[in-house]
Design a protein around this motif. Structure first.
Motif, PDB file in Angstrom:
ATOM      1  N   THR A 181       0.857  -1.179   0.000  1.00 20.92           N
ATOM      2  CA  THR A 181       0.000   0.000   0.000  1.00 20.92           C
ATOM      3  C   THR A 181       0.894   1.230   0.000  1.00 20.92           C
ATOM      4  N   ASP A 183       2.122   5.006   0.691  1.00 23.77           N
ATOM      5  CA  ASP A 183       1.945   5.929   1.813  1.00 23.77           C
ATOM      6  C   ASP A 183       1.017   7.081   1.438  1.00 23.77           C
ATOM      7  N   LYS A 184       1.064   7.485   0.183  1.00 25.33           N
ATOM      8  CA  LYS A 184       0.275   8.631  -0.257  1.00 25.33           C
ATOM      9  C   LYS A 184      -1.222   8.313  -0.245  1.00 25.33           C
ATOM     10  N   ILE A 185      -2.015   9.339  -0.056  1.00 19.45           N
ATOM     11  CA  ILE A 185      -3.466   9.222  -0.108  1.00 19.45           C
ATOM     12  C   ILE A 185      -3.976  10.067  -1.267  1.00 19.45           C
ATOM     13  N   ALA A 235      -2.487  13.831   5.609  1.00 22.72           N
ATOM     14  CA  ALA A 235      -2.829  12.439   5.342  1.00 22.72           C
ATOM     15  C   ALA A 235      -3.336  11.714   6.583  1.00 22.72           C
ATOM     16  N   ARG A 268      -6.717   5.198  -0.141  1.00 25.10           N
ATOM     17  CA  ARG A 268      -5.340   4.729  -0.282  1.00 25.10           C
ATOM     18  C   ARG A 268      -5.222   3.851  -1.523  1.00 25.10           C
ATOM     19  N   HIS A 270      -3.419   0.732  -3.506  1.00 25.20           N
ATOM     20  CA  HIS A 270      -2.711  -0.526  -3.289  1.00 25.20           C
ATOM     21  C   HIS A 270      -2.114  -1.011  -4.612  1.00 25.20           C
TER      22      HIS A 270
END
Length: 509
Positions: A181, A183-185, A235, A268, A270
């Motif tokens: 996954t 880290d960024k949203i 975030a 998020r 993936h």
């Protein structure tokens, strides 16, 4: 006990297309979904050229194009300046009838697919959930929860899990889902906007210092989808964010002025591919098998490609007596593509969202120098279009590939000839043979004996330009990929191929 040859779990675009293709080939299906009805959010937006080509075989392409918005070009911006343009028309006009990117919100898309399936006599069973199943060797028995809360057992020779990233079917068969996954949203927003970029009907991607935004228009009136990255400092509270909380510098850099926000969400991203697409009589299709970043608008289209690849193979086994081993090629072909796709989108996503001064320097200083040079080269533009449009997908290294004639290899998508529209006969979802130029007399008799249509086309410069060979025989699979190519159009070669993969004496139509 209720019975259906194929039980489809999940009625998103992937499950619906699988049901449509199977139904068109005469295979009865039962399709269920635990939701109350089709989706109500726009979610996946991009419909690629290859999907439209496959939809043409279902007589769906014209309706989808008429309902969506065609985007002829994508513009790349950095620090407030337009640096490069990818024109789909100039890059793809000789490759496909659909040389554009189509924006068609998923909720509308699903409703159209549901209506087409109903017209064929198949209704989606909403509010019906698959609780689990047992593979009994000769059949699968699934336990379903019905809308009234009661439970029912359903038997089926095969089960297709089209039930998304949290797939019950995947968990049931014990398939892993390796990956990770980011880290960024991300955020997505459906908005009304103004400004030249909002009303020219084209897509825009903006890279700015520590900010990124993409604009996909729904029309030429300022309605569209914004996609961006939530800054790290926000975030941690992504669930409580509103549109006003996210960075707007990249949006402003292309001259977009947001007037109203109709929908906003964060999520998020993936990147995962399951280690098994098949376990016994159960299959994973679409997001149940792979998830990745939204870079390039590939996710839904890849799921639809999975569905069509599996559909003709299930029909060959259930309707025409092909060996069960044919179904193993589904994983071999589609998982290989998914792994390449995840790798490609991962690199692009990481470049766009990377933090730090060096990453900023590469995005805002180096990329603006290199991208215009690359996009100015015709070969580079064509390669980029082939990749994004999914017309580049091939199965050269798959277990069903055999032979080459001209530049066309088995496993290739049949090249489209603009002046002759040789994709027209593909509306008949069945095995067929194409010959460009003169065909041996015995080939017609062989095709008749096999129940396979033979299509002859006069050979000319346009055919040679796309790599087709004069007088060669191209045996096409029902999904319009080349199964076997023989330069001498020998019946014995085609016969041997069919017997090897479909079994001796198997009916072809």
């Amino acid at each position: 006990m209720p019975h259906a040859p194929v039980l489809i779990v999940g009625a998103g675009p992937t499950g619906l297309v699988l049901a449509l293709w199977l139904t068109r080939q005469g295979v009865p299906v039962r399709i269920i979904d635990k939701a109350a009805g089709p989706g109500t959010a726009s979610r996946a937006m991009a419909v690629q050229a290859r999907t439209l080509e496959l939809y043409r075989q279902l007589d769906l392409a014209d309706a989808v194009v008429a309902s969506g918005h065609t985007i002829p070009a994508i513009h790349l911006w950095t620090t407030g300046q337009r640096r490069a343009t990818l024109s789909f028309g100039s890059a793809g006009q000789d490759l496909t009838p659909y040389a554009f990117l189509l924006v068609y919100p998923q909720d509308q898309h699903e409703r159209l697919l549901v209506a087409r399936l109903q017209a064929l006599g198949v209704g989606v069973e909403w509010r019906t959930e698959c609780l689990g199943f047992e593979d009994q060797g000769e059949r699968i028995v699934a336990q379903l929860r019905l809308p009234d809360g009661s439970e029912q057992a359903c038997a089926a020779p095969y089960l297709a899990g089209c039930d998304g990233a949290r797939s019950v079917v995947r968990h049931q068969i014990g398939a892993g889902f390796p990956g990770g996954t980011y880290d960024k949203i991300f955020y997505v927003a459906d908005v009304d906007a103004r400004g030249p970029a909002a009303t020219n009907g084209q897509a825009h991607i903006a890279l700015d210092h520590a900010d990124f935004a993409a604009w996909l228009p729904y029309d030429n009136q300022g309605r569209g989808r914004l996609i961006g990255v939530v800054g790290d400092e926000r975030a941690q509270r992504a669930e409580s964010l509103a549109f006003d909380d996210v960075g707007h510098s990249a949006i402003a850099s292309v001259g977009l002025q947001v007037r109203a926000v109709h929908w906003f969400s964060t999520y998020r991203v993936h990147h995962r591919v399951t280690d098994h697409y098949r376990r016994g009589r159960a299959f994973l299709v679409g997001d149940a098998a792979h998830v990745h970043s939204p870079a390039g608008g590939q996710g839904m289209n890849t799921g639809i490609g999975d569905a069509i690849n599996l559909a003709w193979k299930l029909a060959a086994v259930l309707q025409h007596g092909a060996p069960d081993a044919l179904l193993d090629s589904y994983e071999a072909e589609r998982r290989a593509f998914a792994l390449k796709l995840v790798e490609t989108t991962d690199r692009l996503f990481s470049f766009v969202t990377a933090d730090g001064s060096f990453a900023d320097f590469m995005r805002t200083r180096i990329a603006p120098l290199l991208v215009p040079l690359a996009s100015g080269a015709g070969a580079v533009r064509e390669y980029a279009f082939r990749m994004v449009s999914q017309t580049m997908i091939s199965y050269h290294d798959g277990p069903l590939a055999a032979g080459q004639a001209g530049a066309v290899r088995s496993g290739d998508r049949l090249p489209w000839v603009r002046t002759a529209d040789n994709h027209g006969p593909l509306a008949d979802i069945a095995w067929q043979v194409h010959v460009y130029g003169d065909a041996p007399g015995e080939l017609a008799a062989w095709c008749t004996s096999q129940g396979i249509a033979l299509h002859r086309f006069p050979f000319g410069p346009a055919h040679e330009a796309v790599g087709l060979a004069r007088g060669a025989a191209y045996l096409l699979r029902p999904d319009s990929y080349v199964a076997c190519a023989d330069p001498q159009a020998r019946c014995a070669v085609l016969q041997a191929y069919l017997e090897r993969h479909l079994g001796a004496g198997t009916r072809r139509s």
